[in-house]
Design a protein around this motif. Structure first.
Motif, short mmCIF file in Angstrom:
data_model
loop_
_atom_site.label_atom_id
_atom_site.label_comp_id
_atom_site.label_asym_id
_atom_site.label_seq_id
_atom_site.Cartn_x
_atom_site.Cartn_y
_atom_site.Cartn_z
N SER A 1 10.47 4.82 -3.45
CA SER A 1 11.04 3.53 -3.85
C SER A 1 12.54 3.44 -3.60
O SER A 1 13.19 2.51 -4.08
N LYS A 2 13.09 4.36 -2.83
CA LYS A 2 14.53 4.35 -2.53
C LYS A 2 14.96 3.00 -1.97
O LYS A 2 14.20 2.40 -1.18
N THR A 3 16.10 2.54 -2.40
CA THR A 3 16.72 1.24 -2.03
C THR A 3 16.02 0.03 -2.65
O THR A 3 16.54 -1.08 -2.56
N MET B 1 4.34 10.68 5.62
CA MET B 1 5.04 9.46 5.23
C MET B 1 4.18 8.28 5.71
O MET B 1 3.04 8.47 6.13
N SER B 2 4.74 7.06 5.65
CA SER B 2 3.92 5.88 5.95
C SER B 2 3.18 5.99 7.29
O SER B 2 2.01 5.65 7.38
N GLY B 3 3.87 6.47 8.32
CA GLY B 3 3.30 6.45 9.65
C GLY B 3 2.41 7.63 9.98
O GLY B 3 1.70 7.62 11.01
N VAL C 1 5.06 8.09 0.50
CA VAL C 1 4.88 6.85 1.25
C VAL C 1 5.79 5.75 0.69
O VAL C 1 5.73 5.43 -0.50
N GLY C 2 6.66 5.22 1.55
CA GLY C 2 7.60 4.19 1.13
C GLY C 2 7.28 2.83 1.71
O GLY C 2 6.71 1.96 1.05
N SER C 3 7.64 2.62 2.98
CA SER C 3 7.57 1.27 3.56
C SER C 3 6.15 0.69 3.58
O SER C 3 5.99 -0.53 3.46
N ALA C 4 5.13 1.52 3.69
CA ALA C 4 3.76 0.99 3.69
C ALA C 4 3.38 0.40 2.33
O ALA C 4 2.49 -0.43 2.24
N ALA D 1 9.66 -2.90 4.53
CA ALA D 1 10.83 -2.29 5.19
C ALA D 1 12.02 -2.24 4.24
O ALA D 1 12.16 -3.09 3.37
N ARG D 2 12.86 -1.21 4.43
CA ARG D 2 14.04 -1.06 3.57
C ARG D 2 15.27 -1.74 4.17
O ARG D 2 15.42 -1.80 5.38
N ASN D 3 16.15 -2.20 3.28
CA ASN D 3 17.43 -2.74 3.68
C ASN D 3 18.52 -1.84 3.10
O ASN D 3 18.78 -1.86 1.90
C1 PLP Z 1 12.21 7.61 3.05
C2 PLP Z 1 11.42 8.87 2.96
C3 PLP Z 1 10.02 8.85 2.96
C4 PLP Z 1 9.19 7.58 3.08
O1 PLP Z 1 9.31 7.04 4.36
P1 PLP Z 1 8.36 5.82 4.83
O2 PLP Z 1 8.33 5.95 6.30
O3 PLP Z 1 9.03 4.58 4.35
O4 PLP Z 1 7.04 6.01 4.20
C5 PLP Z 1 9.36 10.07 2.83
N1 PLP Z 1 10.03 11.23 2.72
C6 PLP Z 1 11.37 11.28 2.72
C7 PLP Z 1 12.04 12.60 2.60
C8 PLP Z 1 12.11 10.11 2.84
O5 PLP Z 1 13.45 10.19 2.86
#
Ligand code: PLP
Length: 224
Positions: A23-25, A192-194, A209-212, A216-218
């Motif tokens: 959930s960063k940003t 991660m997401s991809g 998993v973040g962006s999925a 997308a992050r800003n």
């Molecule tokens: C940002 C981040 C993720 C998530 O990345 P996404 O491509 O958005 O899923 C996973 N691991 C680390 C260490 C990150 O910094």
């Protein structure tokens, strides 16, 4: 939208692999939405941002620190962090140990490995990890419970898979050499997401998993 993403993604993650929502940003409202959809594991990569979100969100969230950790920032997360994924030196492990002791805690940590072909990523190699592990017997407020790695940022799925395979092999080797009678050494944080589908096939126990989930992050909003 966040809720639908979570439901869809969870269906693709078989137990015992766990999903960390990165959930960063993202604003607190987004984390609350994920929380309301049942998500309890959250990942952040900035100490102050994580501290501030922890202060206003429910107590039963498990906070995972996944970014590069600076010694002078450990104190902000030591009271509550569930797992630090990014230990890449004995010095930072010693700092975590010292800060954990102040709160009478034992903090679980992962050793971060450099498995990508890119130069920019942080992390240990196997020899550095062995060195570290043979010098941390006197640290009683940290517990190393596994390994973490990030694959190369590429469309080459064969390369990504082979990097995850390498991390699993490092994990197996360290478990045999240093943790043979210690079942708590069981976590492999990769995916991660991809690429989390490949990571799961290669043995991941924690996908980040973040962006999925959140879109997308800003990065313009972030200061830490
Ligand atoms: C940002 C981040 C993720 C998530 O990345 P996404 O491509 O958005 O899923 C996973 N691991 C680390 C260490 C990150 O910094």
């Amino acid at each position: 939208m966040i809720k639908d993403n979570l439901i869809r993604i969870r269906q693709t993650i078989p137990a015992p692999t766990r999903l960390i929502a990165v959930s960063k940003t993202k604003p607190v409202a987004d984390l609350q939405e994920a929380y309301d959809a049942g998500q309890r594991l959250f990942g952040e990569n900035k100490a102050l941002e994580m501290r501030d979100k922890h202060a206003v969100l429910p107590d039963d969230i498990e906070w995972h620190f996944i970014g590069h950790l600076q010694s002078n920032k450990v104190k902000y997360i030591a009271p509550f962090v569930a797992l630090i994924h990014s230990i890449d030196s004995l010095a930072i492990l010693q700092t975590v140990d010292r800060e954990a002791a102040k709160h009478d805690r034992t903090i679980d940590c992962l050793l971060q490995f450099h498995i990508a072909t890119e130069e920019t990523k942080f992390g240990l190699d196997q020899q550095e990890a062995e060195q570290l592990l043979s010098h941390c017997d006197d640290l009683h407020h940290v517990r190393i419970v596994g390994v973490m790695g990030m694959a190369t940022n590429t469309d080459d799925r064969t390369l990504i898979r082979s990097e995850f395979h390498t991390l699993k092999a490092i994990f197996d080797h360290l478990r045999q050499q240093f943790f043979a009678d210690r079942p708590y050494f069981c976590e492999i944080s990769m995916g991660m997401s991809g690429d989390y589908d490949l990571a799961i096939q290669e043995g991941s126990t924690l996908v980040r998993v973040g962006s999925a989930i959140f879109g997308a992050r800003n990065y313009a909003n972030v200061n830490d």
